[in-house]
Design a protein around this motif. Structure first.
Motif, PDB file in Angstrom:
ATOM      1  N   TYR A  15      -5.397  -2.075  -4.262  1.00  0.00           N
ATOM      2  CA  TYR A  15      -6.196  -0.838  -4.267  1.00  0.00           C
ATOM      3  C   TYR A  15      -7.149  -0.868  -3.086  1.00  0.00           C
ATOM      4  O   TYR A  15      -7.871  -1.844  -2.877  1.00  0.00           O
ATOM      5  N   THR A  16      -7.165   0.198  -2.317  1.00  0.00           N
ATOM      6  CA  THR A  16      -8.002   0.230  -1.114  1.00  0.00           C
ATOM      7  C   THR A  16      -9.394   0.797  -1.360  1.00  0.00           C
ATOM      8  O   THR A  16     -10.191   0.886  -0.430  1.00  0.00           O
ATOM      9  N   LEU A  44       0.826  -1.207   0.000  1.00  0.00           N
ATOM     10  CA  LEU A  44       0.000   0.000   0.000  1.00  0.00           C
ATOM     11  C   LEU A  44       0.860   1.257   0.000  1.00  0.00           C
ATOM     12  O   LEU A  44       0.463   2.315   0.480  1.00  0.00           O
ATOM     13  N   GLY A  82       3.322   9.190  -5.263  1.00  0.00           N
ATOM     14  CA  GLY A  82       2.312   9.275  -4.222  1.00  0.00           C
ATOM     15  C   GLY A  82       2.942   9.620  -2.888  1.00  0.00           C
ATOM     16  O   GLY A  82       3.834  10.476  -2.797  1.00  0.00           O
ATOM     17  N   ALA A  83       2.530   8.928  -1.827  1.00  0.00           N
ATOM     18  CA  ALA A  83       3.057   9.201  -0.488  1.00  0.00           C
ATOM     19  C   ALA A  83       4.537   8.882  -0.375  1.00  0.00           C
ATOM     20  O   ALA A  83       5.225   9.404   0.514  1.00  0.00           O
ATOM     21  N   ARG A 106       2.030   3.553  -2.141  1.00  0.00           N
ATOM     22  CA  ARG A 106       1.723   4.844  -2.759  1.00  0.00           C
ATOM     23  C   ARG A 106       0.679   5.614  -1.954  1.00  0.00           C
ATOM     24  O   ARG A 106       0.644   6.841  -1.997  1.00  0.00           O
ATOM     25  N   GLU A 107      -0.124   4.911  -1.183  1.00  0.00           N
ATOM     26  CA  GLU A 107      -1.120   5.595  -0.355  1.00  0.00           C
ATOM     27  C   GLU A 107      -0.555   6.014   0.995  1.00  0.00           C
ATOM     28  O   GLU A 107      -0.852   7.104   1.489  1.00  0.00           O
ATOM     29  N   PHE A 108       0.299   5.170   1.588  1.00  0.00           N
ATOM     30  CA  PHE A 108       0.739   5.419   2.958  1.00  0.00           C
ATOM     31  C   PHE A 108       2.234   5.706   3.092  1.00  0.00           C
ATOM     32  O   PHE A 108       2.691   6.094   4.164  1.00  0.00           O
ATOM     33  N   PRO A 143      -5.009   6.711  -9.016  1.00  0.00           N
ATOM     34  CA  PRO A 143      -4.876   7.499  -7.783  1.00  0.00           C
ATOM     35  C   PRO A 143      -3.799   6.907  -6.869  1.00  0.00           C
ATOM     36  O   PRO A 143      -3.336   5.781  -7.072  1.00  0.00           O
ATOM     37  N   ASP A 144      -3.445   7.682  -5.850  1.00  0.00           N
ATOM     38  CA  ASP A 144      -2.435   7.214  -4.900  1.00  0.00           C
ATOM     39  C   ASP A 144      -2.895   5.987  -4.124  1.00  0.00           C
ATOM     40  O   ASP A 144      -2.058   5.248  -3.580  1.00  0.00           O
ATOM     41  N   ALA A 145      -4.190   5.755  -4.061  1.00  0.00           N
ATOM     42  CA  ALA A 145      -4.708   4.594  -3.328  1.00  0.00           C
ATOM     43  C   ALA A 145      -4.448   3.285  -4.060  1.00  0.00           C
ATOM     44  O   ALA A 145      -4.770   2.210  -3.540  1.00  0.00           O
ATOM     45  N   THR A 175      -1.518   0.912  -5.664  1.00  0.00           N
ATOM     46  CA  THR A 175      -0.097   0.585  -5.768  1.00  0.00           C
ATOM     47  C   THR A 175       0.041  -0.620  -6.685  1.00  0.00           C
ATOM     48  O   THR A 175      -0.757  -1.564  -6.587  1.00  0.00           O
TER      49      THR A 175
END
Length: 466
Positions: A265-266, A136, A362-363, A138-140, A231-233, A235
């Motif tokens: 993807y979350t 995860l 992303g993140a 790219r989101e976190f 989106p960033d969510a 990866t």
């Protein structure tokens, strides 16, 4: 030695099993191996090594060995396996021998997930100290970005509790900064506290294509363009693997050259299906495992091998892989270079190679107070191959094709690529940008001036620099 403390030397019963690990391609033959059960055992091992002038190595699972190692002291941490979840704070404390599988299992009942990598059998602490590029990410961001505190034994044998706001007069938070991204250079981390993500399920899996029926370079180009739209969510990674024809593999993969895209993807399953739909245009799908799943099943996205074996590997962080770059020729050249890399490592190569391209950004790109470098990278190219000399040489030839766009390497994905000879070895080059390396060198001078912790990709100490 205190009663109950286990120390083994060559020839002792249990020595061979104790030094063995997941990576079977490199031999570890320490003069003494301390089978640690506690932070006190670790401190005793470090104190002994310092008194004898012996280098120290650490092994939890043995996935990321930097190479063969002869002599010195090895500290094995597999027995330090306590996991404690604080659901209200969304944190978990893990000891040095804990694997990501244990953390996933402990956090799952609370609807939480760690920022683990694709292989659940990897040691959580060592992976986090190397940055920690997770499912995860790219989101976190990196796992290291979420560490709250660490307990570490430094070269003087002291057990220190370290946070970003260290209260020790001799440290301004620099040790915390350097441990996160600096690997095993500054001490032996015995336990850490890290944040958990509020994730209980995800949409994920893989789309696989026959690499002889579709053009792998065209598939990679389609994947790169697709990453610009997500989106960033979400990866993801692209992989190219020539599978052997063996009964252990699913029939659709046996003897095939497979290119695939793996996704985590979350968001909702419906949105996930919409996002991945363009990838189906790459060609006829050989296998499709995309689905909504509990996070506990996230290891099936990559289905990494879970049995010990030999491998050698290295990586390249790329600053661009962009057809719409400011200089269009730059994009053309990097795509051509990736085509050459895939050709060198494909099904016609003299030995088997695994190529993976991770989408970064992303993140992962956000500055954080730790030593994890190369956050500006857009993609990480990873290549795994055999351990013999010709296989290594071809692997480095393949990575050299993308050298003009390479801004560095990733510590967690250097498998044997350099050896364990000491500070600033060839294997450490490119792992850090100059500014990060300079600060790590200053911390090395402060906390390990004798270079006790050199069974790794070392950073040289410099005097009178903090």
């Amino acid at each position: 030695m205190s009663p109950g403390r286990t120390v083994l030397v060559p020839g002792d019963p249990g020595y061979e099993d104790e030094v063995g690990g997941f990576q079977t391609g490199f031999a570890q033959r320490p003069d003494a191996v301390f089978a640690a059960r506690s932070a006190e055992d670790v401190a005793a091992a470090v104190t002994y090594a310092a008194a004898e002038g012996l280098p120290v190595g650490v092994q939890a699972t043995g996935h990321g060995l930097p190479g063969d190692a002869e002599g010195g002291v090895l500290i094995t941490t597999r027995r330090m396996d306590a996991v404690t979840v604080d659901a209200r704070a969304r944190t978990v404390r893990v000891q040095a021998g804990v694997t990501w599988r244990q953390v996933v299992e402990a956090a799952g009942p609370y609807g939480l997930a760690p920022l683990n990598g694709s292989a659940p059998g990897v040691g959580a602490v060592a992976y986090t100290l190397g940055g920690g590029l997770g499912l995860l990410a790219r989101e976190f961001g990196y796992a290291a970005d979420h560490v709250r505190s660490l307990d570490v034994v430094t070269a003087d044998g002291r057990l220190r509790h370290v946070t970003a706001e260290s209260s020790e007069p001799s440290d301004d938070g620099g040790l915390f900064w350097g441990l996160l991204g600096g690997g095993a250079n500054l001490g032996v981390v015995t336990e850490l506290e890290i944040g958990l993500a509020p994730v209980s399920r995800l949409y994920g899996g893989a789309l696989a294509f026959d690499g002889r029926a579709v053009d792998p370079v065209a598939a990679l180009r389609a994947y790169e363009r697709w990453t610009e739209t997500v989106p960033d969510a979400l990866t993801s990674s692209f992989a190219a693997v020539p599978y052997p024809d063996v009964p252990a593999l699913p029939p659709q993969l046996r003897g095939r050259y497979v290119v695939s895209v793996r996704v985590a993807y979350t968001g909702t399953a419906a949105d996930g299906e919409r996002l991945v739909a363009p990838l189906r245009g790459i060609g006829p799908v050989l296998a499709d495992s995309l689905r909504e799943m509990p996070y506990a099943e996230s290891s099936t996205i990559h289905s990494d091998p879970d049995f010990p074996h030999a491998y050698y590997g290295d990586s390249a962080v790329l600053g661009t892989l962009d057809p719409d770059a400011v200089d269009p020729m730059d994009a053309v050249h990097v795509v051509d270079a990736m085509g050459e890399l895939l050709a060198l490592t494909g099904p016609d190569a003299p030995s088997m190679y695994v190529v993976q391209v991770n989408h970064l950004g992303g993140a992962l790109a956000r500055p954080r107070p730790n030593a994890v470098p190369h956050r500006e990278g857009r993609f990480l190219v990873r290549v795994l191959g055999g351990v013999d000399g010709p296989a290594r040489e071809l692997l480095h030839r393949a990575l050299a094709t993308v050298e003009p766009w390479t801004i560095g390497r990733a510590l967690n994905f250097a498998y044997g690529a350099g050896g364990t000879g000491g500070a600033d070895t060839l294997g450490a080059r490119g792992l850090y940008d100059p500014r990060t390396r300079e600060r790590l060198a200053g911390l090395k001078s402060q906390y390990d001036p004798a270079n006790l912790f050199r069974r790794n990709y070392g950073v040289a100490a410099v005097s009178s620099r903090a």
